[in-house]
Scaffold this motif. Structure first.
Motif, PDB file in Angstrom:
ATOM      1  N   ASP A 179       0.825  -1.209   0.000  1.00  0.00           N
ATOM      2  CA  ASP A 179       0.000   0.000   0.000  1.00  0.00           C
ATOM      3  C   ASP A 179       0.859   1.258   0.000  1.00  0.00           C
ATOM      4  N   ALA A 180       2.032   1.171   0.615  1.00  0.00           N
ATOM      5  CA  ALA A 180       2.966   2.298   0.621  1.00  0.00           C
ATOM      6  C   ALA A 180       4.355   1.757   0.896  1.00  0.00           C
ATOM      7  N   LEU A 181       5.356   2.529   0.490  1.00  0.00           N
ATOM      8  CA  LEU A 181       6.753   2.167   0.696  1.00  0.00           C
ATOM      9  C   LEU A 181       7.457   3.306   1.410  1.00  0.00           C
ATOM     10  N   ILE A 182       8.352   2.955   2.318  1.00  0.00           N
ATOM     11  CA  ILE A 182       9.189   3.935   3.007  1.00  0.00           C
ATOM     12  C   ILE A 182      10.643   3.615   2.663  1.00  0.00           C
ATOM     13  N   ALA A 183      11.409   4.639   2.313  1.00  0.00           N
ATOM     14  CA  ALA A 183      12.842   4.495   2.056  1.00  0.00           C
ATOM     15  C   ALA A 183      13.596   5.303   3.100  1.00  0.00           C
ATOM     16  N   GLY A 187      18.575   8.037  -1.836  1.00  0.00           N
ATOM     17  CA  GLY A 187      19.180   7.075  -2.746  1.00  0.00           C
ATOM     18  C   GLY A 187      18.357   5.799  -2.853  1.00  0.00           C
ATOM     19  N   LEU A 188      17.833   5.337  -1.727  1.00  0.00           N
ATOM     20  CA  LEU A 188      16.970   4.151  -1.752  1.00  0.00           C
ATOM     21  C   LEU A 188      15.660   4.433  -2.475  1.00  0.00           C
ATOM     22  N   ARG A 189      15.135   5.637  -2.303  1.00  0.00           N
ATOM     23  CA  ARG A 189      13.919   5.993  -3.046  1.00  0.00           C
ATOM     24  C   ARG A 189      14.167   5.881  -4.544  1.00  0.00           C
ATOM     25  N   ASP A 190      15.294   6.406  -4.997  1.00  0.00           N
ATOM     26  CA  ASP A 190      15.608   6.333  -6.426  1.00  0.00           C
ATOM     27  C   ASP A 190      15.755   4.872  -6.873  1.00  0.00           C
ATOM     28  N   GLY A 191      16.346   4.038  -5.996  1.00  0.00           N
ATOM     29  CA  GLY A 191      16.474   2.621  -6.314  1.00  0.00           C
ATOM     30  C   GLY A 191      15.126   1.933  -6.418  1.00  0.00           C
ATOM     31  N   LEU A 192      14.206   2.283  -5.529  1.00  0.00           N
ATOM     32  CA  LEU A 192      12.860   1.719  -5.591  1.00  0.00           C
ATOM     33  C   LEU A 192      12.155   2.127  -6.874  1.00  0.00           C
ATOM     34  N   MET A 193      12.321   3.376  -7.257  1.00  0.00           N
ATOM     35  CA  MET A 193      11.680   3.846  -8.483  1.00  0.00           C
ATOM     36  C   MET A 193      12.276   3.147  -9.705  1.00  0.00           C
ATOM     37  N   ALA A 194      13.574   2.870  -9.673  1.00  0.00           N
ATOM     38  CA  ALA A 194      14.203   2.142 -10.774  1.00  0.00           C
ATOM     39  C   ALA A 194      13.654   0.723 -10.885  1.00  0.00           C
ATOM     40  N   LEU A 195      13.148   0.186  -9.756  1.00  0.00           N
ATOM     41  CA  LEU A 195      12.552  -1.144  -9.753  1.00  0.00           C
ATOM     42  C   LEU A 195      11.068  -1.118 -10.089  1.00  0.00           C
ATOM     43  N   GLY A 196      10.536   0.070 -10.366  1.00  0.00           N
ATOM     44  CA  GLY A 196       9.154   0.163 -10.803  1.00  0.00           C
ATOM     45  C   GLY A 196       8.197   0.821  -9.829  1.00  0.00           C
ATOM     46  N   ALA A 197       8.688   1.294  -8.685  1.00  0.00           N
ATOM     47  CA  ALA A 197       7.794   1.933  -7.716  1.00  0.00           C
ATOM     48  C   ALA A 197       7.374   3.313  -8.210  1.00  0.00           C
ATOM     49  N   PRO A 198       6.079   3.635  -8.208  1.00  0.00           N
ATOM     50  CA  PRO A 198       5.654   4.997  -8.552  1.00  0.00           C
ATOM     51  C   PRO A 198       6.164   5.984  -7.500  1.00  0.00           C
ATOM     52  N   ALA A 199       6.564   7.166  -7.942  1.00  0.00           N
ATOM     53  CA  ALA A 199       7.130   8.145  -7.013  1.00  0.00           C
ATOM     54  C   ALA A 199       6.174   8.461  -5.872  1.00  0.00           C
ATOM     55  N   GLU A 200       4.868   8.520  -6.170  1.00  0.00           N
ATOM     56  CA  GLU A 200       3.905   8.891  -5.145  1.00  0.00           C
ATOM     57  C   GLU A 200       3.707   7.797  -4.098  1.00  0.00           C
ATOM     58  N   LYS A 201       4.242   6.631  -4.352  1.00  0.00           N
ATOM     59  CA  LYS A 201       4.088   5.528  -3.410  1.00  0.00           C
ATOM     60  C   LYS A 201       5.217   5.484  -2.375  1.00  0.00           C
ATOM     61  N   VAL A 202       6.288   6.244  -2.622  1.00  0.00           N
ATOM     62  CA  VAL A 202       7.489   6.161  -1.788  1.00  0.00           C
ATOM     63  C   VAL A 202       7.644   7.424  -0.951  1.00  0.00           C
ATOM     64  N   THR A 203       7.836   7.246   0.345  1.00  0.00           N
ATOM     65  CA  THR A 203       8.116   8.355   1.262  1.00  0.00           C
ATOM     66  C   THR A 203       9.504   8.147   1.851  1.00  0.00           C
ATOM     67  N   VAL A 204      10.331   9.182   1.819  1.00  0.00           N
ATOM     68  CA  VAL A 204      11.670   9.107   2.407  1.00  0.00           C
ATOM     69  C   VAL A 204      11.581   9.530   3.875  1.00  0.00           C
ATOM     70  N   LEU A 205      11.923   8.629   4.766  1.00  0.00           N
ATOM     71  CA  LEU A 205      11.959   8.909   6.201  1.00  0.00           C
ATOM     72  C   LEU A 205      13.283   8.373   6.739  1.00  0.00           C
ATOM     73  N   ARG A 206      14.206   9.262   6.955  1.00  0.00           N
ATOM     74  CA  ARG A 206      15.526   8.852   7.432  1.00  0.00           C
ATOM     75  C   ARG A 206      15.440   8.279   8.837  1.00  0.00           C
ATOM     76  N   ASN A 207      16.449   7.497   9.200  1.00  0.00           N
ATOM     77  CA  ASN A 207      16.587   7.059  10.578  1.00  0.00           C
ATOM     78  C   ASN A 207      17.032   8.225  11.441  1.00  0.00           C
TER      79      ASN A 207
END
Length: 407
Positions: A179-183, A187-207
């Motif tokens: 339903d949603a992805l967190i990176a 850099g991980l967000r870009d990797g997820l998008m390269a694997l086919g994840a839509p940009a709107e599905k990925v939220t960057v939340l650092r540790n």
């Protein structure tokens, strides 16, 4: 089942809000257990700060790998930091784990979850960590139970495992079905998008970093003396003793750093190779393999060092960078994913252009020639607390639940 209580108290809980908290099932094999107390501690830390806000509560399902010939059976249930953690065993045949883990992890988790639900347990959302095999298994559980699934990508699940055909196929299905992805980094967000994840599905939340646990020692002199350190410059390298953590690059840099001492904190299969390399290079007297240390003991080591060196070839977000900086110790970091996002000021340290012994040695010389004020390094780290990450997670969870309710 018997439960064992961790000695550490949970993070103090603020007053609960009027609305009911979101009930999470946190699912990951990357989670501390009695047999591996430091394993996946970054997942636990993020969860502890999340539930401390009072807007979410969690039961943790953290399967542990097992194979009959290797034995080993820890408690099936523990209480850590006020969180109930269930540890069903999943079959992990040596050499076949990459292929079998999604199925065996799912089977073990499904059986454990059935027992919990039979006792009245229920939850709103699966909070899964690591795309493969954990996210793959979590998605099957969510689809079977009609529950939404949010998966956090953390590093090699995006940078390395997709290089293998079957894991790549399963990872892409998990990305599509979640339903949603967190990176944990851009850099991980870009990797997820390269694997086919839509940009709107990925939220960057650092540790973040626990600023109460990780702080400069009251006296660096006393800390160094307690650890048997003298006046020489001290470097520290922290992480599991495996090839991709790059400890060998730091050892190989020592001949170019006369008079410097290296402390390596961690344990793993590369221990003998690192000792052999140190002997071969004639620096064995300046290398100390400390072994794995409890998480709570790390601040003393960080605070005593002059610089922390991260030479990893791959990282999603290296928590050791923030931990070191919070203790006032600047860093020399490899250009792995997340490094430039964590090290953005001279007060923090520097990021190398490449990861070689020569580059490590040059970076250390450059940093220590004009070392930042340690109080400034600590102030920089104070910008990486957990509040923003916690708020971001809650926003993702609420959005997912609202979308499910609307559907």
């Amino acid at each position: 089942m018997s439960a064992s209580r961790a000695v550490d108290a949970p993070i103090p809980m603020p007053m609960r809000r009027a609305q009911s908290p979101i009930r999470l099932l946190t699912f990951s094999s990357l989670y501390p257990s009695p047999g591996r107390p430091n394993h996946g501690v970054f997942v636990e830390n993020r969860l502890r700060h999340l539930v401390a806000g009072g807007e979410a509560e969690s039961t943790v399902l953290a399967p542990v790998p097992w194979f009959p010939l290797r034995g080993g059976r820890g408690p099936a249930e523990v209480l850590r930091h006020g969180l109930r953690v269930h540890h069903p065993r999943f079959l992990a045949p040596p050499g076949l784990g990459m292929l079998t883990a999604p199925a065996t992890l799912y089977a073990a988790a499904r059986a454990a979850l059935a027992r919990l639900r039979k006792g009245g347990f229920d939850f709103d959302l699966i909070d899964a960590h690591y795309l493969y095999p954990d996210g793959v298994a979590a998605l099957r559980l969510g689809q079977e139970l009609g529950k939404p699934v949010v998966i956090t990508a953390r590093g090699s699940d995006v940078s390395q495992l997709p290089n293998y055909r079957l894991p790549r196929r399963a990872i892409r299905r998990a990305i599509e079905g979640a339903d949603a992805l967190i990176a944990v980094s851009a850099g991980l967000r870009d990797g997820l998008m390269a694997l086919g994840a839509p940009a709107e599905k990925v939220t960057v939340l650092r540790n973040g970093v626990d600023l109460d646990l990780f702080h400069p020692p009251p006296s660096r002199q006393a800390a160094r003396a307690a650890l048997g350190l003298g006046e020489e410059p001290v470097l520290i390298s922290v992480g599991h003793l495996i090839e991709r953590k790059g400890h060998h690059h730091v050892v190989a840099a020592l001949p170019m750093l006369p008079g410097h001492r290296l402390l390596i904190l961690g344990e793993g299969p590369e221990r003998a190779a690192l000792l052999a390399l140190a002997r071969q290079l004639g620096v064995e007297e300046r290398v100390r393999l400390v072994g794995a240390q409890p998480h709570a003991a790390l601040p003393e080591w960080y605070g005593a060092a002059d610089a922390m060196v991260l030479a990893s070839s791959r990282e999603g977000w290296a928590n050791v960078l923030l931990e070191s900086m919070a203790c006032g110790t600047p860093v020399v970091a490899s250009p792995a994913w997340g490094s430039r996002e964590a090290v953005r000021s001279p007060a923090a340290g520097l990021v190398l252009e490449e990861t070689t012994p020569e580059a490590v040695a040059a970076g250390v010389r450059r940093l220590l020639a004009d070392s930042p004020d340690r109080a400034a390094t600590r102030r920089y780290a104070e910008g990486f607390g957990w509040d923003d990450t916690t708020a971001g997670q809650m926003a993702v969870f609420r959005r997912v639940l609202a979308a499910r309710a609307g559907a």
